[in-house]
Design a protein around this motif. Structure first.
Motif, PDB file in Angstrom:
ATOM      1  N   LEU A  20      44.908  35.130  39.774  1.00  0.00           N
ATOM      2  CA  LEU A  20      43.689  35.619  40.419  1.00  0.00           C
ATOM      3  C   LEU A  20      43.520  34.999  41.801  1.00  0.00           C
ATOM      4  O   LEU A  20      43.276  35.704  42.785  1.00  0.00           O
ATOM      5  CB  LEU A  20      42.467  35.278  39.568  1.00  0.00           C
ATOM      6  CG  LEU A  20      41.111  35.481  40.267  1.00  0.00           C
ATOM      7  CD1 LEU A  20      40.858  36.948  40.544  1.00  0.00           C
ATOM      8  CD2 LEU A  20      39.982  34.899  39.437  1.00  0.00           C
ATOM      9  N   ASP A  78      43.864  39.248  49.405  1.00  0.00           N
ATOM     10  CA  ASP A  78      42.841  40.234  49.723  1.00  0.00           C
ATOM     11  C   ASP A  78      41.885  39.795  50.827  1.00  0.00           C
ATOM     12  O   ASP A  78      41.345  40.628  51.544  1.00  0.00           O
ATOM     13  CB  ASP A  78      42.001  40.546  48.473  1.00  0.00           C
ATOM     14  CG  ASP A  78      42.808  41.275  47.414  1.00  0.00           C
ATOM     15  OD1 ASP A  78      42.366  41.282  46.249  1.00  0.00           O
ATOM     16  OD2 ASP A  78      43.864  41.830  47.754  1.00  0.00           O
ATOM     17  N   TYR A  79      41.607  38.497  50.886  1.00  0.00           N
ATOM     18  CA  TYR A  79      40.648  38.019  51.875  1.00  0.00           C
ATOM     19  C   TYR A  79      41.348  37.226  52.947  1.00  0.00           C
ATOM     20  O   TYR A  79      42.291  36.505  52.687  1.00  0.00           O
ATOM     21  CB  TYR A  79      39.593  37.137  51.201  1.00  0.00           C
ATOM     22  CG  TYR A  79      38.700  37.907  50.254  1.00  0.00           C
ATOM     23  CD1 TYR A  79      38.992  37.979  48.890  1.00  0.00           C
ATOM     24  CD2 TYR A  79      37.577  38.586  50.714  1.00  0.00           C
ATOM     25  CE1 TYR A  79      38.192  38.698  48.025  1.00  0.00           C
ATOM     26  CE2 TYR A  79      36.770  39.308  49.857  1.00  0.00           C
ATOM     27  CZ  TYR A  79      37.087  39.359  48.517  1.00  0.00           C
ATOM     28  OH  TYR A  79      36.297  40.070  47.656  1.00  0.00           O
ATOM     29  N   GLN A  85      45.920  36.399  44.244  1.00  0.00           N
ATOM     30  CA  GLN A  85      45.547  37.752  44.666  1.00  0.00           C
ATOM     31  C   GLN A  85      44.390  37.713  45.659  1.00  0.00           C
ATOM     32  O   GLN A  85      44.390  38.424  46.661  1.00  0.00           O
ATOM     33  CB  GLN A  85      45.167  38.583  43.439  1.00  0.00           C
ATOM     34  CG  GLN A  85      44.908  40.040  43.735  1.00  0.00           C
ATOM     35  CD  GLN A  85      46.137  40.741  44.297  1.00  0.00           C
ATOM     36  OE1 GLN A  85      47.252  40.517  43.862  1.00  0.00           O
ATOM     37  NE2 GLN A  85      45.930  41.566  45.319  1.00  0.00           N
ATOM     38  N   LEU A  86      43.388  36.887  45.381  1.00  0.00           N
ATOM     39  CA  LEU A  86      42.245  36.800  46.289  1.00  0.00           C
ATOM     40  C   LEU A  86      42.679  36.314  47.666  1.00  0.00           C
ATOM     41  O   LEU A  86      42.169  36.760  48.689  1.00  0.00           O
ATOM     42  CB  LEU A  86      41.172  35.860  45.720  1.00  0.00           C
ATOM     43  CG  LEU A  86      40.388  36.380  44.513  1.00  0.00           C
ATOM     44  CD1 LEU A  86      39.392  35.344  44.028  1.00  0.00           C
ATOM     45  CD2 LEU A  86      39.666  37.677  44.830  1.00  0.00           C
ATOM     46  N   GLN A 146      34.028  34.249  46.827  1.00  0.00           N
ATOM     47  CA  GLN A 146      34.342  35.226  45.788  1.00  0.00           C
ATOM     48  C   GLN A 146      34.545  34.536  44.448  1.00  0.00           C
ATOM     49  O   GLN A 146      34.079  35.020  43.416  1.00  0.00           O
ATOM     50  CB  GLN A 146      35.602  36.005  46.192  1.00  0.00           C
ATOM     51  CG  GLN A 146      35.796  37.295  45.445  1.00  0.00           C
ATOM     52  CD  GLN A 146      34.625  38.236  45.587  1.00  0.00           C
ATOM     53  OE1 GLN A 146      33.942  38.253  46.611  1.00  0.00           O
ATOM     54  NE2 GLN A 146      34.362  39.018  44.566  1.00  0.00           N
ATOM     55  N   GLU A 149      36.064  40.024  34.482  1.00  0.00           N
ATOM     56  CA  GLU A 149      35.611  39.792  35.840  1.00  0.00           C
ATOM     57  C   GLU A 149      36.671  40.203  36.861  1.00  0.00           C
ATOM     58  O   GLU A 149      36.358  40.751  37.914  1.00  0.00           O
ATOM     59  CB  GLU A 149      35.281  38.301  35.976  1.00  0.00           C
ATOM     60  CG  GLU A 149      34.273  37.969  37.037  1.00  0.00           C
ATOM     61  CD  GLU A 149      33.091  38.901  37.069  1.00  0.00           C
ATOM     62  OE1 GLU A 149      32.531  39.220  36.008  1.00  0.00           O
ATOM     63  OE2 GLU A 149      32.734  39.356  38.177  1.00  0.00           O
ATOM     64  N   MET A 150      37.930  39.968  36.516  1.00  0.00           N
ATOM     65  CA  MET A 150      39.013  40.343  37.419  1.00  0.00           C
ATOM     66  C   MET A 150      39.079  41.854  37.574  1.00  0.00           C
ATOM     67  O   MET A 150      39.255  42.373  38.680  1.00  0.00           O
ATOM     68  CB  MET A 150      40.353  39.824  36.884  1.00  0.00           C
ATOM     69  CG  MET A 150      40.550  38.347  37.119  1.00  0.00           C
ATOM     70  SD  MET A 150      41.847  37.620  36.097  1.00  0.00           S
ATOM     71  CE  MET A 150      43.314  38.315  36.822  1.00  0.00           C
ATOM     72  N   MET A 178      49.718  41.235  38.560  1.00  0.00           N
ATOM     73  CA  MET A 178      49.223  39.920  38.137  1.00  0.00           C
ATOM     74  C   MET A 178      49.683  39.618  36.723  1.00  0.00           C
ATOM     75  O   MET A 178      50.136  38.516  36.423  1.00  0.00           O
ATOM     76  CB  MET A 178      47.689  39.872  38.201  1.00  0.00           C
ATOM     77  CG  MET A 178      47.155  39.761  39.602  1.00  0.00           C
ATOM     78  SD  MET A 178      45.439  39.180  39.606  1.00  0.00           S
ATOM     79  CE  MET A 178      44.593  40.721  39.736  1.00  0.00           C
ATOM     80  N   GLN A 205      36.324  46.373  44.843  1.00  0.00           N
ATOM     81  CA  GLN A 205      36.899  46.255  46.179  1.00  0.00           C
ATOM     82  C   GLN A 205      37.470  47.546  46.697  1.00  0.00           C
ATOM     83  O   GLN A 205      37.659  47.718  47.885  1.00  0.00           O
ATOM     84  CB  GLN A 205      38.086  45.307  46.118  1.00  0.00           C
ATOM     85  CG  GLN A 205      37.765  43.908  46.455  1.00  0.00           C
ATOM     86  CD  GLN A 205      39.063  43.145  46.524  1.00  0.00           C
ATOM     87  OE1 GLN A 205      40.006  43.609  47.145  1.00  0.00           O
ATOM     88  NE2 GLN A 205      39.096  42.027  45.858  1.00  0.00           N
ATOM     89  N   ASN A 233      29.115  35.314  37.570  1.00  0.00           N
ATOM     90  CA  ASN A 233      29.071  36.441  36.633  1.00  0.00           C
ATOM     91  C   ASN A 233      29.581  36.045  35.254  1.00  0.00           C
ATOM     92  O   ASN A 233      29.092  36.531  34.237  1.00  0.00           O
ATOM     93  CB  ASN A 233      29.901  37.617  37.170  1.00  0.00           C
ATOM     94  CG  ASN A 233      29.277  38.243  38.401  1.00  0.00           C
ATOM     95  OD1 ASN A 233      28.098  38.064  38.678  1.00  0.00           O
ATOM     96  ND2 ASN A 233      30.076  38.980  39.160  1.00  0.00           N
ATOM     97  N   MET A 242      32.341  35.266  41.158  1.00  0.00           N
ATOM     98  CA  MET A 242      32.946  35.656  39.877  1.00  0.00           C
ATOM     99  C   MET A 242      32.586  34.649  38.793  1.00  0.00           C
ATOM    100  O   MET A 242      32.272  35.017  37.659  1.00  0.00           O
ATOM    101  CB  MET A 242      34.472  35.765  40.024  1.00  0.00           C
ATOM    102  CG  MET A 242      34.890  36.920  40.898  1.00  0.00           C
ATOM    103  SD  MET A 242      36.674  36.989  41.165  1.00  0.00           S
ATOM    104  CE  MET A 242      37.228  37.609  39.605  1.00  0.00           C
TER     105      MET A 242
END
Lengths: 184, 148
Positions: free
Chosen positions: A30, A37-38, A33-34, A47, B29-30, B56, B37, A54, A51
């Motif tokens: 994760l 993406d950012y 990947q973030l 982010q 959540e992922m 992933m 997005q 949440n 997450m």
């Protein structure tokens, strides 16, 4: 296409049954990947926090159901429950609680080892990344659901060369249930 | 501080259950994050999100596979690899084995799970998600071609 009868499935491979690795590895995927993406570490940190929040607002129910702990009367009890019950239950570690502020509204959680960072190294171009920031969001979200507004942030991180990982928790205020207008 | 009942749930079984919950929450959540997005709400966008998720999952599967002793993945035949997937990998990830594995012995396999944990909690908003990420992939279970 004819399929043959179902095949019986025999005994389990013990090396694979360490399920905590799955969470750690998935978390790593994760964050990777973030970072793609950012564009900058700050956004990734935000982010992860979001997450985590949440997750925290839902995880608290699971925690309360599993642990059966009663209502905490003050922030010190809360600290004990977080370190000795919650962290132990979900991550298998028991952080120590230190550095209480004189007013009793801030403390630190010291993690000798952070399971999230097993096998992780931060590359040089991500020096502002707070790799485990999801945890701060989880703490914030979970406590909000039990009427506590808190701030959680990393102040030391073994990934950045510090000797331990330290999360600073600060009690902001109690969240009162919303009263209908006119009943203040 | 009252912690009645915490003791019995902090044993090994309790921890495995809690681990599983953590993974499920993280996974949900992922998926939500990837979906939110995506600027392209059409099928093209969905395909992208799914392939990112699958990527992933593939990396996680590979990493898990790398940690196993070599003999574990030295399958004599393809069916053994599938059985490994169905019992060991599935149980490691979902705390239950695949409910059924059938094959025509000609390269086609059908794996059925009657109560797939990642989909059971899905909200109706994610109804277009046809494929859950595969935490283990065929990449983690290739019969070792380079025996020393």
């Amino acid at each position: 296409m004819q399929l043959g009868p179902a095949h019986p499935i025999p005994a389990l491979c013990p090396d694979l049954q360490k399920s905590s690795e799955l969470f750690t590895l998935t978390y790593g995927a994760l964050v990777t990947q973030l970072c793609k993406d950012y564009e900058n570490d700050e956004d990734v940190n935000k982010q992860l926090d979001k997450m985590g929040y949440n997750i925290g607002v839902r995880l608290i129910e699971d925690f309360l159901a599993r642990s059966n702990v009663g209502r905490c009367h003050d922030f010190r009890e809360t600290a004990d429950v977080i370190a000795k019950v919650a962290f132990k239950m979900y991550l298998g570690i028991t952080p120590s609680i230190t550095n209480w502020s004189p007013a009793g509204d801030e403390f630190s959680l010291i993690l000798e080892n952070n399971p999230l960072v097993d096998f992780v190294e931060l590359p040089d171009n991500h020096s502002s990344l707070i790799y485990s920031n999801l945890l701060c969001g989880v703490l914030r979200g979970a406590l909000e659901m039990v009427q506590m507004a808190v701030e959680a942030k990393f102040v030391q991180d073994t990934l950045k060369g510090d000797g331990v990982t330290e999360i600073r928790m600060r009690f902001i205020r109690r969240i009162e249930d919303n009263l209908p207008a006119g009943e203040e | 501080m009252r912690t009645r009942g915490a003791g019995r749930l902090l044993g090994r079984e309790g921890r495995r259950m809690a681990d599983a919950v953590l993974f499920e929450f993280l996974h949900t959540e992922m998926v939500a994050e990837l979906w939110a997005q995506d600027p392209d709400p059409g099928p093209g966008g969905q395909k992208m999100s799914l392939s990112v998720l699958e990527g992933m999952g593939f990396r996680v599967g590979q990493a898990l596979g790398e940690r196993l002793p070599r003999e574990t993945l030295a399958f004599r035949e393809e069916l053994d690899a599938l059985k490994f997937l169905c019992k060991d990998v599935w149980a490691a990830v979902f705390q239950k084995q695949m409910d059924s594995l059938r094959t025509n012995h000609q390269g086609t396999y059908v794996l059925q799970d009657h109560s797939f944990p990642l989909l059971i909690r899905m909200a109706s908003g994610l109804q277009y998600l046809e494929e859950a990420p595969k935490p283990a992939s065929p990449g983690a279970c290739q019969p070792g071609g380079d025996n020393p």
